[in-house]
Design a protein around this motif. Structure first.
Motif, mmCIF file in Angstrom:
data_model
loop_
_atom_site.group_PDB
_atom_site.id
_atom_site.type_symbol
_atom_site.label_atom_id
_atom_site.label_comp_id
_atom_site.label_asym_id
_atom_site.label_seq_id
_atom_site.Cartn_x
_atom_site.Cartn_y
_atom_site.Cartn_z
ATOM 1 N N PRO A 293 0.835 -1.094 0.068
ATOM 2 C CA PRO A 293 -0.055 0.127 -0.013
ATOM 3 C C PRO A 293 0.875 1.326 -0.093
ATOM 4 C CG PRO A 293 -0.879 -1.583 1.694
ATOM 5 C CD PRO A 293 0.375 -2.152 1.312
ATOM 6 N N VAL A 294 0.524 2.179 -0.566
ATOM 7 C CA VAL A 294 0.825 3.617 -0.544
ATOM 8 C C VAL A 294 0.194 4.753 0.151
ATOM 9 C CG1 VAL A 294 1.845 5.478 -2.118
ATOM 10 C CG2 VAL A 294 1.920 3.211 -3.038
ATOM 11 N N LEU A 295 0.747 4.989 1.238
ATOM 12 C CA LEU A 295 0.111 6.241 1.826
ATOM 13 C C LEU A 295 0.048 7.329 1.342
ATOM 14 C CD1 LEU A 295 2.001 5.475 5.456
ATOM 15 C CD2 LEU A 295 -0.277 4.339 4.576
ATOM 16 N N GLN A 296 -1.088 8.074 1.553
ATOM 17 C CA GLN A 296 -1.283 9.442 1.015
ATOM 18 C C GLN A 296 -1.281 10.572 2.163
ATOM 19 O OE1 GLN A 296 -1.300 9.743 -2.134
ATOM 20 N NE2 GLN A 296 -1.204 7.619 -2.464
ATOM 21 N N PRO A 297 -0.953 11.737 1.731
ATOM 22 C CA PRO A 297 -0.848 12.802 2.762
ATOM 23 C C PRO A 297 -2.093 13.480 3.095
ATOM 24 C CG PRO A 297 0.050 13.620 0.571
ATOM 25 C CD PRO A 297 -0.161 12.066 0.494
ATOM 26 N N SER A 298 -3.280 13.401 2.259
ATOM 27 C CA SER A 298 -4.215 13.811 2.349
ATOM 28 C C SER A 298 -5.460 12.703 2.381
ATOM 29 C CB SER A 298 -4.685 14.903 0.971
ATOM 30 O OG SER A 298 -4.550 14.170 -0.084
ATOM 31 N N GLU A 299 -6.571 12.932 2.924
ATOM 32 C CA GLU A 299 -7.843 12.071 2.926
ATOM 33 C C GLU A 299 -8.757 12.098 1.917
ATOM 34 O OE1 GLU A 299 -10.349 10.717 6.799
ATOM 35 O OE2 GLU A 299 -9.662 13.067 6.626
ATOM 36 N N ALA A 300 -9.113 10.946 1.543
ATOM 37 C CA ALA A 300 -10.209 10.824 0.330
ATOM 38 C C ALA A 300 -11.113 9.898 0.962
ATOM 39 C CB ALA A 300 -9.502 10.354 -0.928
ATOM 40 N N VAL A 301 -12.294 10.023 0.288
ATOM 41 C CA VAL A 301 -13.546 9.127 0.495
ATOM 42 C C VAL A 301 -13.065 7.631 0.072
ATOM 43 C CG1 VAL A 301 -15.978 8.496 0.250
ATOM 44 C CG2 VAL A 301 -15.238 10.938 0.468
ATOM 45 N N PRO A 302 -13.071 6.652 1.144
ATOM 46 C CA PRO A 302 -12.937 5.167 0.700
ATOM 47 C C PRO A 302 -14.034 4.606 -0.124
ATOM 48 C CG PRO A 302 -13.560 5.541 3.043
ATOM 49 C CD PRO A 302 -13.522 6.978 2.473
ATOM 50 N N PRO A 303 -13.485 3.866 -1.043
ATOM 51 C CA PRO A 303 -14.594 3.127 -1.871
ATOM 52 C C PRO A 303 -15.384 2.074 -1.096
ATOM 53 C CG PRO A 303 -12.154 2.355 -2.494
ATOM 54 C CD PRO A 303 -12.118 3.652 -1.515
ATOM 55 N N ILE A 304 -16.505 2.038 -1.310
ATOM 56 C CA ILE A 304 -17.380 1.183 -0.764
ATOM 57 C C ILE A 304 -17.515 -0.376 -1.241
ATOM 58 C CG2 ILE A 304 -19.715 0.473 0.321
ATOM 59 C CD1 ILE A 304 -20.323 3.754 0.071
ATOM 60 N N GLY A 305 -17.105 -1.389 -0.574
ATOM 61 C CA GLY A 305 -17.302 -2.791 -0.802
ATOM 62 C C GLY A 305 -18.543 -3.682 -0.056
ATOM 63 N N THR A 306 -18.856 -4.314 -0.758
ATOM 64 C CA THR A 306 -19.936 -5.632 -0.278
ATOM 65 C C THR A 306 -19.238 -6.843 -0.015
ATOM 66 O OG1 THR A 306 -21.662 -4.463 -0.889
ATOM 67 C CG2 THR A 306 -22.024 -6.475 -0.297
ATOM 68 N N TYR A 307 -18.957 -7.409 1.051
ATOM 69 C CA TYR A 307 -18.064 -8.657 1.172
ATOM 70 C C TYR A 307 -19.233 -9.772 2.034
ATOM 71 C CZ TYR A 307 -14.736 -5.046 1.013
ATOM 72 O OH TYR A 307 -14.047 -3.995 0.603
ATOM 73 N N MET A 308 -19.078 -10.963 1.415
ATOM 74 C CA MET A 308 -20.100 -11.724 1.880
ATOM 75 C C MET A 308 -19.271 -13.144 2.285
ATOM 76 S SD MET A 308 -23.807 -13.638 0.545
ATOM 77 C CE MET A 308 -24.407 -11.819 0.620
ATOM 78 N N LEU A 309 -19.812 -13.785 3.506
ATOM 79 C CA LEU A 309 -19.077 -14.978 3.949
ATOM 80 C C LEU A 309 -19.960 -16.000 4.049
ATOM 81 C CD1 LEU A 309 -16.330 -16.349 4.772
ATOM 82 C CD2 LEU A 309 -16.965 -15.758 6.826
ATOM 83 N N LYS A 310 -19.962 -17.430 3.593
ATOM 84 C CA LYS A 310 -20.814 -18.436 3.671
ATOM 85 C C LYS A 310 -20.109 -19.571 4.686
ATOM 86 C CE LYS A 310 -22.581 -17.971 -1.077
ATOM 87 N NZ LYS A 310 -23.020 -18.533 -2.390
ATOM 88 N N ASN A 311 -21.083 -20.152 5.170
ATOM 89 C CA ASN A 311 -20.830 -21.244 6.125
ATOM 90 C C ASN A 311 -20.644 -22.644 5.356
ATOM 91 O OD1 ASN A 311 -23.491 -22.280 5.684
ATOM 92 N ND2 ASN A 311 -24.498 -21.408 7.572
ATOM 93 N N GLN A 312 -20.326 -23.703 5.950
ATOM 94 C CA GLN A 312 -19.946 -24.823 5.348
ATOM 95 C C GLN A 312 -21.196 -25.483 4.649
ATOM 96 O OE1 GLN A 312 -18.524 -27.483 8.522
ATOM 97 N NE2 GLN A 312 -16.612 -26.456 8.806
ATOM 98 N N ARG A 313 -22.343 -24.967 4.897
ATOM 99 C CA ARG A 313 -23.594 -25.462 4.424
ATOM 100 C C ARG A 313 -23.823 -24.674 2.997
ATOM 101 N NH1 ARG A 313 -24.871 -25.454 9.509
ATOM 102 N NH2 ARG A 313 -26.239 -23.481 9.156
#
Length: 280
Positions: A73-93
């Motif tokens: 990762p490259v650190l930035q000196p100024s703040e920006a709105v982070p991109p939104i992600g949707t993450y899903m996890l499933k069980n063994q079934r």
């Protein structure tokens, strides 16, 4: 009469064999030796050049070793709105057990604040789901950064009891050494929600992971354990959003009430004065 003049060439040397007889003219011998030497002088450099070219020929692309590209990762000196992600996890079934829609920003304190936003397109989702405990892990390639959320189910509620995070960025200056910033928040009841519903907050949530690392989540919506067909249930609004929505209404109603009271008081006093004048 001339006898046979032969030149025999081997891999590493050339041999010249001359056969002469008593009838061979003596003045031809130096001429033929000189001609043979000239012939070898022309032939051998070509052979040696061919062998040397083969020795120094560069290897093909398939033979050249390729250095692995490590993601950092490259650190930035100024703040920006982070991109939104949707993450899903499933069980063994194969049933969805955790779903999270969130924008993640890492804030590194190193003399000043540096910022890095988690890129959803690079994130690998993993974890586990049990009846009462679940873990959602978001990891970047080469483990360059990660965020783990530990969910717990208690009776009819679920919440996040622990969060862990780390980031291993490129050095922030020339000559600076590589460094990993990590931290955790433990023994908490974050994002507490009724089972079967989702926690939602559009206001930013800033978490102090360590003295050098903060995590900002904005916005955030998540649900664990009970997900009907992988869809969010009814939303539980966070206090920050509730206050942003309700406080302006309360302030407005208060202002209107004060104006109404002031108006009624003015009319009442005016009416009293009029009655006083009539009695005289």
């Amino acid at each position: 009469m001339f006898n046979i003049f032969t030149v025999t060439r081997q891999t590493t040397s050339a041999t010249l064999t001359l056969h002469s007889s008593s009838c061979f003219p003596s003045f031809f011998l130096p001429i033929m030796v000189l001609g043979s030497l000239l012939f070898l002088a022309v032939l051998l450099p070509g052979v040696l050049l061919k062998r040397n070219d083969a020795a120094v020929q560069p290897p093909s692309d398939s033979e050249q070793p390729s250095e692995a590209q490590i993601y950092r990762p490259v650190l930035q000196p100024s703040e920006a709105v982070p991109p939104i992600g949707t993450y899903m996890l499933k069980n063994q079934r194969g049933t969805p057990c955790i779903k999270a829609t969130v924008g993640v920003e890492y804030i590194v304190m190193e003399k000043k604040s540096w910022y890095f936003n988690l890129d959803p397109s690079r994130v690998r989702t993993s974890g586990r789901c049990d009846d009462r405990d679940a873990v959602l892990s978001l990891t970047l390639p080469d483990n360059a950064a990660s965020l783990q959320l530990y969910f717990k189910k208690e009776k009819t509620l679920f919440y996040v009891t622990k969060m862990m995070a780390h980031v291993s960025p490129m050095p922030i200056c020339k000559g600076c050494s590589n460094k990993t910033y990590s931290g955790l928040v433990d023994h908490e009841k974050l994002f507490k929600t009724v089972d079967g519903r989702s926690f939602k907050c559009n206001s930013e949530k800033l978490l102090l992971m360590s003295s050098q690392l903060q995590i900002k989540l904005v916005p955030v919506q998540m649900q664990a354990f009970t997900l009907s067909r992988g869809q969010y249930g009814k939303e539980n609004e966070c206090w920050a959003d509730f206050n942003k929505r309700v406080i302006p209404i309360i302030i407005g109603a208060t202002v209107v009430g004060l104006l109404l009271i002031a108006g009624l008081t003015y009319l009442f006093i005016k009416d009293r004065r009029r009655q006083g004048y009539d009695s005289l």
